[in-house]
Write a protein that holds these residues in place. Structure first.
Motif, PDB file in Angstrom:
ATOM      1  N   ALA A  40       0.826  -1.208   0.000  1.00 26.93           N
ATOM      2  CA  ALA A  40       0.000   0.000   0.000  1.00 26.93           C
ATOM      3  C   ALA A  40       0.859   1.256   0.000  1.00 26.93           C
ATOM      4  N   ARG A  41       1.924   1.228   0.780  1.00 25.42           N
ATOM      5  CA  ARG A  41       2.811   2.396   0.846  1.00 25.42           C
ATOM      6  C   ARG A  41       3.449   2.678  -0.518  1.00 25.42           C
ATOM      7  N   SER A  44       0.899   4.047  -2.961  1.00 24.45           N
ATOM      8  CA  SER A  44       0.623   5.442  -2.663  1.00 24.45           C
ATOM      9  C   SER A  44       1.790   6.344  -3.088  1.00 24.45           C
ATOM     10  N   THR A  45       2.998   5.927  -2.763  1.00 31.30           N
ATOM     11  CA  THR A  45       4.191   6.717  -3.079  1.00 31.30           C
ATOM     12  C   THR A  45       4.364   6.923  -4.579  1.00 31.30           C
TER      13      THR A  45
END
Length: 147
Positions: A40-41, A44-45
């Protein structure tokens, strides 16, 4: 050393997201949870869309730059790509069971020297090579890992 083992274990699982396993891996829930957070990170990034991720889960690697950078993000988080964008899949040999060392060595020998236009493309080219070289090695793990 424990954090290194943790990182390398998660990294192997990252490879699974586009590869279908021939045998199910028994992945602890805590590992699955951590990988989902990293996943998820990095989505998103990099701004990777769910559409492109779904495409990847179906086995077709998007050649989109955001997808390539998503891969770079994941491999970077787990220490399999260095600051020069050199791949180091063979680092997994230190922490994974000896019975899969030949598979890891085969992938690293065939693919870790691949170079792309930039860091994101380098990781993408290596992953394409991993899939071509021995895609069956970690087959269904991603479905088990990310559900």
């Amino acid at each position: 050393m424990a954090s290194k083992i943790w990182g390398f274990t998660l990294t192997l699982l990252v490879l699974c997201f586009v590869i279908k396993a021939q045998q199910a891996l028994d992945i602890p829930d805590v590992v699955k949870k951590q990988v989902k957070k990293m996943h998820a990170r990095c989505m998103s990034t990099t701004g990777l869309s769910e559409e492109l991720m779904n495409e990847a889960h179906k086995g077709k690697l998007p050649s989109d730059q955001t997808f390539k950078c998503f891969l770079h993000c994941m491999f970077d988080m787990f220490g399999l790509v260095d600051h020069n964008n050199d791949m180091h899949l063979d680092s997994l040999l230190e922490v994974l069971p000896p019975e899969i060392h030949p598979n890891i060595k085969k992938l690293a020998d065939a693919c870790d020297m691949k170079k792309g236009a930039d860091g994101c493309d380098t990781v993408y080219q290596a992953v394409l090579c991993y899939l071509e070289t021995d895609g069956a090695f970690i087959a269904d793990a991603m479905n088990d890992l990310l559900g």
